[in-house]
Design an enzyme around this catalytic site. Structure first.
Site, short mmCIF file in Angstrom:
data_model
loop_
_atom_site.label_atom_id
_atom_site.label_comp_id
_atom_site.label_asym_id
_atom_site.label_seq_id
_atom_site.Cartn_x
_atom_site.Cartn_y
_atom_site.Cartn_z
N GLU A 1 0.95 -1.08 0.05
CA GLU A 1 -0.04 -0.11 -0.10
C GLU A 1 0.99 1.30 0.02
O GLU A 1 1.93 1.43 0.72
CB GLU A 1 -1.00 -0.10 1.21
CG GLU A 1 -1.56 1.24 1.74
CD GLU A 1 -2.66 1.88 0.81
OE1 GLU A 1 -3.34 1.07 -0.07
OE2 GLU A 1 -2.39 3.01 0.39
N ASP B 1 -6.52 -4.71 -5.88
CA ASP B 1 -7.76 -3.99 -5.52
C ASP B 1 -7.64 -2.68 -5.99
O ASP B 1 -7.34 -1.70 -4.93
CB ASP B 1 -8.19 -4.23 -3.96
CG ASP B 1 -9.53 -3.41 -3.79
OD1 ASP B 1 -10.10 -2.95 -4.81
OD2 ASP B 1 -9.93 -3.44 -2.76
N CYS C 1 -13.46 -1.19 -8.89
CA CYS C 1 -14.77 -0.56 -8.86
C CYS C 1 -15.23 0.07 -10.31
O CYS C 1 -15.71 1.00 -10.40
CB CYS C 1 -14.71 0.52 -7.95
SG CYS C 1 -13.30 1.69 -7.84
C1 LIG Z 1 -9.83 0.52 -3.93
S1 LIG Z 1 -8.84 0.91 -2.47
C2 LIG Z 1 -8.66 -0.66 -1.79
C3 LIG Z 1 -7.96 -0.89 -0.32
C4 LIG Z 1 -8.25 -2.13 0.26
N1 LIG Z 1 -8.12 -3.41 -0.47
C5 LIG Z 1 -9.72 -2.25 0.73
O1 LIG Z 1 -10.56 -2.98 0.52
O2 LIG Z 1 -9.92 -1.47 1.64
C6 LIG Z 1 -7.23 1.27 -3.37
C7 LIG Z 1 -6.09 1.41 -2.60
O3 LIG Z 1 -4.87 1.35 -3.22
C8 LIG Z 1 -3.89 2.58 -2.68
N2 LIG Z 1 -2.97 2.90 -3.96
C9 LIG Z 1 -3.31 3.98 -4.70
N3 LIG Z 1 -2.21 3.94 -5.76
C10 LIG Z 1 -1.39 3.03 -5.33
C11 LIG Z 1 -0.07 2.46 -5.81
N4 LIG Z 1 0.47 3.07 -6.83
N5 LIG Z 1 0.43 1.50 -5.44
C12 LIG Z 1 -0.05 1.16 -4.00
N6 LIG Z 1 -1.23 1.34 -3.55
C13 LIG Z 1 -2.04 2.37 -4.25
C14 LIG Z 1 -5.01 3.75 -2.21
O4 LIG Z 1 -4.19 4.43 -1.07
C15 LIG Z 1 -5.94 2.69 -1.68
O5 LIG Z 1 -5.73 2.45 -0.29
#
Ligand SMILES: C[S@@+](CC[C@H](N)C(=O)[O-])C[C@H]1O[C@@H](n2cnc3c(N)ncnc32)[C@H](O)[C@@H]1O
EC number: 2.1.1.190
Length: 437
Positions: free
Chosen positions: A320, A367, A394
């Site tokens: 993350e 995700d 999503c």
């Molecule tokens: C749709 S959320 C899913 C979070 C988790 N799986 C949940 O169900 O609560 C996407 C997550 O990806 C993180 N994120 C965004 N860009 C990212 C990247 N390039 N690498 C890793 N994490 C990232 C965001 O901070 C967020 O927490």
């Protein structure tokens, strides 16, 4: 040009009505599913036309008399007055058609988990404030404000906060913000709630301002369990910048099944508690059938998925980018007595070069945000020994694009599950299982 008559036969990803006439596709803002309208053409492209609705000629047979007015929506909910069984049909078709069109599949049906609640489900909302202090929401695609009365889609805890907060804002004469001039004070009000009855508030202010008396009154009103302030002076930028903790707890706590999760103000958490738990349980079902040794959880937020899946594998690698979310995640693992998660608080794009992808029996779970996966991630996974993937999304369009790319590495789509996380909108959460021999 003469006006035309269109029958709205579908709703697209961005909530526009879709019509077909003389083999041409029309997209119309603010058109209701099922209605017949008079429209005028705004823009003609090679394969589609953008039209504007002039008036309704025949009402949609799928409209319910909900008695909800637009001041009670507090956001864009294109399907709020369409009967629920039709919403489900539209969403399922949207997922099926998108995956078939972009990923070259030929799905005819998918599993779809319907919502348990039509209203009162959203545990997070962002409100704007007009110069005269009225809590408002933006109209679709614009900075126009709609004053709100109450919010039918938010949890009861958030509705209660809104009512009391509005009184306090008026009492203390707090000014909102004018997007045209860039003047004013209170730009953005973010409110979160949990099913344990906790609430978090974040004010985004346009400038430094002494609000001591207001904060004292706010704290003694017991509206918020946790309260923060952030200053963002950039014109029409409503995002949280550096945060200052003003009073109460620093994090709020949510419960999913037997698991508890602490959430800090900048960390992501799914907006529909009950339906998000169903996403995690469906992932767990997939994982149990695969019985992996290692799970790589990319884009893991506060490690909700990693923690719920932890007992199904020997080791979980949780990736993350948001460092606050990773701090929460480590605390959450302790809170839930989980000891087999390793974290990487860097981007998934960077992490993928440093994770062991060729170990025994590894499953990758993604995700990502709406933009989907980086090509490099797909390539690295495609070239690895990983044969099973779970992809939570999503956004069906980017999901379908990525499925197509995974198929080039020999993966096939085994199952698709839609989950109605965003009730009364066209959006859904989609969970897919991909495998290769
Ligand atoms: C749709 S959320 C899913 C979070 C988790 N799986 C949940 O169900 O609560 C996407 C997550 O990806 C993180 N994120 C965004 N860009 C990212 C990247 N390039 N690498 C890793 N994490 C990232 C965001 O901070 C967020 O927490």
């Amino acid at each position: 040009m003469e006006n035309i008559v269109l029958e709205i036969i579908d709703i697209d990803d961005s909530g526009r009505g879709v019509a077909k006439l003389d083999k041409m596709i029309y997209f119309v803002e603010n058109a209701k599913y099922g209605e017949t309208i008079e429209a005028s053409i705004i823009k003609e492209k090679k394969s589609f036309i953008i039209a504007e609705k002039i008036k309704t000629l025949e009402k949609s047979p799928f409209i319910e008399n909900t008695k909800i007015n637009k001041n009670q929506l507090c956001g864009v909910y294109d399907l709020y007055d369409i009967e629920y069984s039709k919403q489900v049909e539209l969403k399922k078709n949207n997922i099926i058609n998108t995956i078939n069109r972009i990923a070259g599949e030929s799905l005819t049906d998918i599993k779809f988990i319907e919502a348990d609640k039509r209203y009162g489900y959203r545990n997070k909302i962002e409100l704007k404030v007009s110069l005269d202090g009225k809590l408002s929401s933006f109209n679709r695609n614009s900075y126009d404000l709609i004053n709100i009365e109450n919010c039918v889609m938010t949890t009861i805890e958030i509705s209660n906060v809104i009512e009391k907060l509005q009184d306090l804002i008026f009492k203390h004469n707090l000014k909102g913000y004018d997007s045209l001039t860039g003047e004013g004070l209170l730009k953005n009000v973010i409110i979160r709630s949990t099913s344990l009855g906790e609430t978090m508030g974040i004010f985004v202010l346009n400038k430094e301002y002494n609000l001591r008396k207001f904060y004292i009154a706010l704290e003694s009103s017991n509206i918020f369990t946790s309260f923060y302030v952030s200053i963002n002076s950039q014109k029409n930028n409503y995002k949280i910048k550096d945060l200052v903790h003003v009073f109460g707890k620093k994090k709020i706590t949510e419960q999913l099944g037997d698991y508890r999760f602490n959430i800090s103000p900048k960390a992501f958490f799914q907006v529909n508690k009950n339906m998000s738990y169903k996403i995690y349980l469906q992932s767990q079902e997939y994982i149990k059938s695969l019985n992996p040794t290692v799970i790589i959880d990319l884009y893991s937020g506060v490690s909700t998925t990693s923690i719920i899946l932890a007992k199904c594998a020997k080791k979980i690698v949780s990736v993350e980018i948001n460092k606050d979310a990773v701090k929460d995640a480590k605390e959450n693992a302790k809170l839930n007595n989980i000891e087999n998660i390793e974290w990487m608080d860097i981007s998934a794009e960077r992490a993928i070069d440093n994770i062991e992808l060729n170990g025994e029996n590894t499953v990758a779970l993604f995700d990502p945000p709406r933009k989907g996966l980086d090509q490099n991630i797909i390539q690295k996974i495609g070239e690895s020994k990983i044969n099973n993937l779970i992809y939570i999304s999503c956004n069906p369009s980017t999901l379908a694009r990525d499925i197509k790319l995974f198929k080039e590495y020999g993966f096939r789509l085994v199952e698709v599950t839609g989950i109605d996380q965003f009730v009364n909108t066209i959006e859904s959460e989609v969970l897919t299982l991909l495998t290769r021999d």
